[in-house]
Design an enzyme around this catalytic site. Structure first.
Site, PDB file in Angstrom:
ATOM      1  N   ASP A 224       1.014  -1.224  -0.031  1.00 51.73           N
ATOM      2  CA  ASP A 224      -0.199   0.021  -0.475  1.00 51.73           C
ATOM      3  C   ASP A 224       1.148   1.054   0.233  1.00 51.73           C
ATOM      4  OD1 ASP A 224      -2.865   1.215   0.838  1.00 51.73           O
ATOM      5  OD2 ASP A 224      -1.525   2.306   1.888  1.00 51.73           O
ATOM      6  N   GLU A 297       1.823  -0.591  -4.896  1.00 53.93           N
ATOM      7  CA  GLU A 297       0.413  -0.042  -5.312  1.00 53.93           C
ATOM      8  C   GLU A 297       1.600   1.938  -5.654  1.00 53.93           C
ATOM      9  OE1 GLU A 297      -3.380   3.413  -3.894  1.00 53.93           O
ATOM     10  OE2 GLU A 297      -1.658   2.361  -2.723  1.00 53.93           O
TER      11      GLU A 297
HETATM   12  C1  GLC Z   1      -3.889   3.279  -0.218  1.00 53.40           C
HETATM   13  C2  GLC Z   1      -5.075   2.604  -0.254  1.00 53.40           C
HETATM   14  C3  GLC Z   1      -6.475   3.676   0.834  1.00 53.40           C
HETATM   15  C4  GLC Z   1      -5.634   4.105   1.550  1.00 53.40           C
HETATM   16  C5  GLC Z   1      -4.232   4.995   1.702  1.00 53.40           C
HETATM   17  C6  GLC Z   1      -3.919   5.183   2.869  1.00 53.40           C
HETATM   18  O1  GLC Z   1      -4.201   4.688  -1.531  1.00 53.40           O
HETATM   19  O2  GLC Z   1      -5.700   1.707  -1.454  1.00 53.40           O
HETATM   20  O3  GLC Z   1      -7.091   3.166   0.598  1.00 53.40           O
HETATM   21  O4  GLC Z   1      -6.707   4.701   1.811  1.00 53.40           O
HETATM   22  O5  GLC Z   1      -3.314   4.413   0.202  1.00 53.40           O
HETATM   23  O6  GLC Z   1      -3.909   3.693   3.543  1.00 53.40           O
END
Ligand code: GLC
Ligand code: MG
Length: 579
Positions: A224, A297
């Site tokens: 993440d 991500e």
């Molecule tokens: C990422 C997740 C999102 C979350 C953020 C903070 O972007 O996909 O849903 O709010 O990280 O953890």
């Protein structure tokens, strides 16, 4: 005799080496599917999805030929950001079930041959995490687990945050903590304090989290918010620079107000990714069996993302999420735009890497809303015929769309921290609504009379049960695409992707000795006449329709001359050579 044996030995080694490099790892042409556990299936009637619900429905993933599913966070959490605020990285939150439930899910998944991937949130924990509580108390072991600063004293003597940095969820990235008498940094919600990756103990603690879950039997991790892991290094006095503002944004509390040159994409971030991969590689060695994977991500520039794959000598993530089709095309994009976006990724990957295509997640508008409701099948055809890994978000296979949710019913912190005027453009609730299984009570999601987010009104039409029975439903198009992906051509073959006209995208997949397939997508409403021999070489005179959607008048099995194909409005088809 000895000479011959030596020859035999070298020859065998040669064959072994050749076949090793030819053997694809399990994930290289895999179909991934993201489950948002709160909204997939509720087993205990509290209106929130849970692990037993997922276990119950795992056979559905098998039905749609999913290789592996990644689950948004299921760990202990106060749910300020619905699980992305983790209080204990190795415990299951009771709302989702117990560790035993998770072990059962793993066992069932193994039996069915579906792999389970967990969401790993390295950037921050919850402020209710024991580490943070101890850090706030300056516990010697934990005092440097987070990023603390006493702030700046202004000329009139008031205390100010150390920098002008703004959190992704609005307002200052710094919040004062009375106990510690210092500000702590949070790139996201005030309840999501950032971990301090300059502290080797933090890195080790987070690596232990990876080790713990791999030993339990997960196949890998979605990682993440990677670009936020590091901030720029502080100067000798322990201070950081302010970020420059962004002239196009007027609201000083909005994340977009600043250019995030000191708080995102710092070079050290890549080392962390490489270190996490190294942990997985060590476990691969130790445990044997299938390779464990990292899917990262990051909404970062292409040149940065390409380094996520590795730097030549060190391996990085096997799957740095590719969001080009999610962020860089829209309803008005033409075939040339798509061609360019697709080639940007394919042509810039380091040698030996595998492409991946992500078309949705729990943070972004759904396909139908972003790219057009009448293009849903077309986009799934694109996703599934491009080379490499495909990643779908739950519900995209049945064409679920964003659900409009009132200000009163909104729960997403990103929206709640804005205003009644602005929340709709920020809210992620519309894409997180309950999954639509059937036309019964609450769409088969729960026995409860309430659901944590409202259910879509169209569930009687848009649901799995109904679409199973309709020949060219979104679901059945998706299933046929999955069958097609199982062919050698699609899993191992090469790809040629091009705009055939302003409206038509063509994707040719071919492999020596195997049938060739061509996917054609007509993005718009003009009738398009195509001579495929001009676009792609090496086709047979006639081609066969392998897949059609409800926009077609042709049927599966029909034949057509390669030099005179007519594409109907928004039609997507897959043609195969005649063998
Ligand atoms: C990422 C997740 C999102 C979350 C953020 C903070 O972007 O996909 O849903 O709010 O990280 O953890
Ligand atoms: Mg439940």
């Amino acid at each position: 005799m000895w000479k011959f044996l030596k020859f035999l030995l070298i020859f065998t080694l040669f064959i072994a080496a050749a076949s090793e490099s030819a053997a694809n790892s399990w994930w290289e042409s895999a179909s991934f599917y993201q489950i948002y556990p709160r909204s997939f299936k509720d087993s205990d009637g509290d209106g929130v999805g849970d692990l037993n619900g997922i276990t119950e429905q795992l056979s559905y993933l098998k039905e749609i030929s999913i290789t592996a599913t990644w689950l948004s966070p299921i760990f202990t959490s106060p749910m300020a950001d619905f699980g992305y605020d983790v209080a204990n990285f190795t415990e299951i939150d009771p709302i989702f079930g117990t560790l035993e439930d998770f072990e059962q899910l793993l066992a069932k998944a193994k039996e069915l041959g579906v792999k389970i991937i967990l969401d790993f949130v390295p950037n921050h924990s919850s402020d209710e995490c024991e580490w943070f509580i101890k850090s706030a108390k300056s516990d010697p072991e934990y005092k440097d687990f987070y990023i603390w600063h006493p702030g700046k004293i202004s000329e009139n003597g008031t205390r100010l945050p150390p920098t002008n940095w703004i959190s992704v969820f609005r307002g200052s990235m710094w919040t004062w903590n009375d106990e510690r008498q210092a500000y702590y940094l949070h790139q996201f919600h005030v309840k999501q304090p950032d971990l301090n990756y300059n502290n080797p103990k933090v890195r080790e603690a987070m690596k232990d989290v990876l080790r713990y879950w791999v030993r339990k039997g997960v196949a890998g991790f979605r990682v993440d918010a990677v670009p936020h892991i590091y901030e720029v290094a502080a100067d000798a006095e322990g201070n950081w620079p302010d970020e420059p503002s962004n002239p196009s944004v007027a609201d000083p509390a909005d994340y977009g107000y600043l250019q995030h040159i000191y708080t995102t994409n710092q070079p050290e971030t890549l080392d962390v990714v490489y270190e996490f991969r190294q942990v997985l590689k060590e476990l691969d060695e130790e445990l044997g069996g299938d390779e464990h994977i990292l899917m990262t991500e990051a909404y970062s520039p292409l040149d940065v993302l390409m380094q996520y794959y590795g730097n030549g000598s060190t391996d990085g993530a096997q799957i740095p999420f590719n969001f080009v089709l999610l962020s860089n095309v829209n309803k008005n994009s033409n075939a040339y735009d798509y061609e360019q976006q697709i080639h940007d990724w394919l042509d810039n990957m380091p040698a030996g890497s595998v492409a991946n295509w992500v078309l949705g997640n729990h943070d972004q508008s759904r396909i139908g809303i972003r790219l057009g409701v009448d293009r849903m099948d077309l986009i799934n055809v694109l996703l599934k015929t491009l080379p490499g890994v495909s990643v779908s978000y739950q519900g995209e296979e049945i064409g679920m769309t964003d659900v409009s949710i009132s200000w009163e019913e909104t729960v997403d912190p990103q929206a709640c921290q804005s205003s009644i005027e602005e929340f709709e453009s920020l809210s992620r609730d519309p894409v997180r609504t309950p999954f639509q299984w059937n036309d019964g009570h609450k769409a088969g999601f729960t026995d409860s009379n309430t659901t944590w987010l409202p259910l879509a009104e169209d569930y009687k039409l848009v649901n799995v049960k109904r679409q199973r029975g309709i020949a060219n439903s979104h679901l059945n198009v998706y299933k046929q695409l999955q069958n097609l992906r199982a062919t050698k051509t699609m899993s191992d073959g090469e790809a040629e992707v091009k705009a055939i006209s302003e409206n038509v995208i063509g994707i040719k997949r071919f492999l020596s000795g195997e049938r060739t397939y061509v996917a054609l997508l007509n993005l718009n409403d003009d009738l398009e006449s195509i001579n495929l021999n001009d676009a792609f070489g090496d086709l047979t005179v006639e081609l066969e329709y392998i897949l059609v959607t409800d926009k077609s008048v042709r049927r599966k099995g029909d034949k057509i001359y390669a030099d005179s194909i007519v594409m109907l409005p928004k039609e997507a088809v897959v043609l195969g050579t005649i063998v």
